[in-house]
Write an enzyme that holds these catalytic residues in place. Sequence first.
Site, PDB file in Angstrom:
ATOM      1  N   SER A 116      22.290  -1.487   7.366  1.00 29.63           N
ATOM      2  CA  SER A 116      21.825  -1.623   5.985  1.00 29.63           C
ATOM      3  C   SER A 116      20.412  -2.179   5.927  1.00 29.63           C
ATOM      4  O   SER A 116      19.763  -2.098   4.888  1.00 29.63           O
ATOM      5  CB  SER A 116      22.720  -2.599   5.214  1.00 29.63           C
ATOM      6  OG  SER A 116      24.047  -2.195   5.244  1.00 29.63           O
ATOM      7  N   HIS A 137      21.642   5.877   6.680  1.00 30.97           N
ATOM      8  CA  HIS A 137      22.246   4.826   5.869  1.00 30.97           C
ATOM      9  C   HIS A 137      23.056   5.415   4.716  1.00 30.97           C
ATOM     10  O   HIS A 137      22.504   5.892   3.725  1.00 30.97           O
ATOM     11  CB  HIS A 137      21.139   3.885   5.344  1.00 30.97           C
ATOM     12  CG  HIS A 137      21.656   2.731   4.574  1.00 30.97           C
ATOM     13  ND1 HIS A 137      21.033   2.213   3.465  1.00 30.97           N
ATOM     14  CD2 HIS A 137      22.775   1.973   4.755  1.00 30.97           C
ATOM     15  CE1 HIS A 137      21.734   1.203   3.001  1.00 30.97           C
ATOM     16  NE2 HIS A 137      22.800   1.040   3.758  1.00 30.97           N
ATOM     17  N   GLU A 149      20.035   7.444   3.088  1.00 31.94           N
ATOM     18  CA  GLU A 149      18.656   7.172   3.501  1.00 31.94           C
ATOM     19  C   GLU A 149      18.523   7.557   4.980  1.00 31.94           C
ATOM     20  O   GLU A 149      19.358   7.155   5.801  1.00 31.94           O
ATOM     21  CB  GLU A 149      18.312   5.694   3.322  1.00 31.94           C
ATOM     22  CG  GLU A 149      18.167   5.286   1.869  1.00 31.94           C
ATOM     23  CD  GLU A 149      17.930   3.791   1.682  1.00 31.94           C
ATOM     24  OE1 GLU A 149      17.242   3.431   0.720  1.00 31.94           O
ATOM     25  OE2 GLU A 149      18.450   2.977   2.474  1.00 31.94           O
ATOM     26  N   ASN A 187      18.331  -1.130  -0.488  1.00 30.01           N
ATOM     27  CA  ASN A 187      18.729  -2.519  -0.254  1.00 30.01           C
ATOM     28  C   ASN A 187      17.610  -3.511  -0.524  1.00 30.01           C
ATOM     29  O   ASN A 187      17.865  -4.682  -0.767  1.00 30.01           O
ATOM     30  CB  ASN A 187      19.283  -2.699   1.163  1.00 30.01           C
ATOM     31  CG  ASN A 187      20.786  -2.510   1.158  1.00 30.01           C
ATOM     32  OD1 ASN A 187      21.448  -2.901   0.195  1.00 30.01           O
ATOM     33  ND2 ASN A 187      21.315  -1.913   2.192  1.00 30.01           N
TER      34      ASN A 187
HETATM   35  P1  NAD Z   1      33.402  -3.599   8.471  1.00 25.68           P
HETATM   36  O1  NAD Z   1      33.461  -5.055   8.769  1.00 25.68           O
HETATM   37  O2  NAD Z   1      34.321  -3.020   7.457  1.00 25.68           O
HETATM   38  O3  NAD Z   1      33.615  -2.749   9.839  1.00 25.68           O
HETATM   39  C1  NAD Z   1      32.924  -3.013  11.017  1.00 25.68           C
HETATM   40  C2  NAD Z   1      33.802  -2.474  12.162  1.00 25.68           C
HETATM   41  O4  NAD Z   1      33.033  -2.516  13.368  1.00 25.68           O
HETATM   42  C3  NAD Z   1      35.074  -3.303  12.397  1.00 25.68           C
HETATM   43  O5  NAD Z   1      36.192  -2.453  12.378  1.00 25.68           O
HETATM   44  C4  NAD Z   1      34.830  -3.934  13.773  1.00 25.68           C
HETATM   45  O6  NAD Z   1      36.017  -4.090  14.523  1.00 25.68           O
HETATM   46  C5  NAD Z   1      33.916  -2.893  14.413  1.00 25.68           C
HETATM   47  N1  NAD Z   1      33.118  -3.407  15.528  1.00 25.68           N
HETATM   48  C6  NAD Z   1      32.511  -4.599  15.655  1.00 25.68           C
HETATM   49  N2  NAD Z   1      31.840  -4.667  16.825  1.00 25.68           N
HETATM   50  C7  NAD Z   1      32.045  -3.459  17.443  1.00 25.68           C
HETATM   51  C8  NAD Z   1      31.583  -2.897  18.680  1.00 25.68           C
HETATM   52  N3  NAD Z   1      30.817  -3.584  19.517  1.00 25.68           N
HETATM   53  N4  NAD Z   1      31.980  -1.634  18.997  1.00 25.68           N
HETATM   54  C9  NAD Z   1      32.767  -0.915  18.153  1.00 25.68           C
HETATM   55  N5  NAD Z   1      33.220  -1.406  16.977  1.00 25.68           N
HETATM   56  C10 NAD Z   1      32.854  -2.659  16.622  1.00 25.68           C
HETATM   57  O7  NAD Z   1      31.865  -3.315   8.094  1.00 25.68           O
HETATM   58  P2  NAD Z   1      31.285  -2.125   7.220  1.00 25.68           P
HETATM   59  O8  NAD Z   1      31.203  -2.554   5.805  1.00 25.68           O
HETATM   60  O9  NAD Z   1      31.983  -0.864   7.593  1.00 25.68           O
HETATM   61  O10 NAD Z   1      29.771  -2.088   7.746  1.00 25.68           O
HETATM   62  C11 NAD Z   1      29.433  -1.468   8.963  1.00 25.68           C
HETATM   63  C12 NAD Z   1      27.931  -1.210   9.002  1.00 25.68           C
HETATM   64  O11 NAD Z   1      27.571  -0.393   7.885  1.00 25.68           O
HETATM   65  C13 NAD Z   1      27.062  -2.460   8.917  1.00 25.68           C
HETATM   66  O12 NAD Z   1      25.908  -2.279   9.689  1.00 25.68           O
HETATM   67  C14 NAD Z   1      26.717  -2.519   7.438  1.00 25.68           C
HETATM   68  O13 NAD Z   1      25.528  -3.233   7.168  1.00 25.68           O
HETATM   69  C15 NAD Z   1      26.548  -1.050   7.126  1.00 25.68           C
HETATM   70  N6  NAD Z   1      26.732  -0.688   5.715  1.00 25.68           N
HETATM   71  C16 NAD Z   1      27.682  -1.300   4.979  1.00 25.68           C
HETATM   72  C17 NAD Z   1      27.838  -0.956   3.640  1.00 25.68           C
HETATM   73  C18 NAD Z   1      28.884  -1.626   2.791  1.00 25.68           C
HETATM   74  O14 NAD Z   1      28.852  -1.472   1.566  1.00 25.68           O
HETATM   75  N7  NAD Z   1      29.842  -2.336   3.370  1.00 25.68           N
HETATM   76  C19 NAD Z   1      27.022   0.037   3.074  1.00 25.68           C
HETATM   77  C20 NAD Z   1      26.071   0.683   3.889  1.00 25.68           C
HETATM   78  C21 NAD Z   1      25.927   0.311   5.210  1.00 25.68           C
END
Ligand code: NAD
Length: 283
Positions: A116, A137, A149, A187
């Site tokens: 993000s 993104h 993005e 963001n």
């Molecule tokens: P989340 O916490 O729901 O999921 C993250 C997952 O990654 C978990 O299941 C965890 O077990 C796994 N994980 C952690 N370390 C790992 C590794 N080394 N190898 C493999 N898996 C691993 O988080 P999310 O909301 O899905 O966010 C994930 C990414 O997407 C982040 O970078 C976040 O900034 C980005 N993002 C999030 C949103 C949002 O609204 N939540 C929107 C856009 C982008």
Amino acid sequence: MVIGICGGGQMGSGIAFVALQAGCKVLMYDVVEGFATRCTQYLEQQCEKAVKKKLMKPASVGKLMDNITFVPSIQGLKESEIVIEAIIEDKKAKQELFAALESVLDSTTIIASNTSSISITSLARELQFPERFVGMHFFNPVPMMKLIEVIQGVKTSPAAVETIITLTTKLGKTPAVTKDVPGFIVNRVARSYYLESMRLVEEQAVSIEQVDKLMKSMGFKMGPFELVDLIGVDTNYAVTLSVWEQYYHEPRFAPAMLQKQYVDAGLLGRKTGEGFYPYPEKL
Ligand code: NAD
């Protein structure tokens, strides 16, 4: 096309769903136990919704579910044509993962990060082949949100950007190409939405509920606190910290103590059953 996905949380699962809907095969990897069950449940729910809305035929559900494989290690992603990373918003964790991916993938396989806020250029710094690394993104909830993005780091090749633009279109989404600036476009703009709202609540000018109600009455689909609960209070906090640090601690991007307290307390939003609001169905 074979898409590898690292991280089967809310974003990774959503990305898997839209890739499967677009006819891709998906290989999914996560480190947490039980991720396959959690992701399968999510995909089944999404299929059910799509069938109800007549966006999918009931007969297509089985085929869609057959196209995802949950792999127990990174080696299982070897056949991927593009790998999309959606693990926690932590630079070190992501860099370690990318180094491991480079030892498994061909040198030309595109690696796209769903970060993000973390600089694409800095994530690619230690890579052997940084030209194949690019930002992709997505927005939450992935099946609903059309925008993606596409972020070009200093060493990202134009060909890698083009590949991600083509994939974005294949997924039925709209690409917006941006340079690698902190928080990218959405963001960065959205920081004010969250942070000013939190400051108003800290100053006891207004309640959480009132801010959300007012912003929705102004036409926003979700109030800032509802949105942070959807994103994940911890994820949103990590993004704020990252943008603040990258702008040399510029005061307007400074994190709110209010949010840190929720993170410290484990009140992370919908995913934990409580954040700024309670979500009893998740408890
Ligand atoms: P989340 O916490 O729901 O999921 C993250 C997952 O990654 C978990 O299941 C965890 O077990 C796994 N994980 C952690 N370390 C790992 C590794 N080394 N190898 C493999 N898996 C691993 O988080 P999310 O909301 O899905 O966010 C994930 C990414 O997407 C982040 O970078 C976040 O900034 C980005 N993002 C999030 C949103 C949002 O609204 N939540 C929107 C856009 C982008």
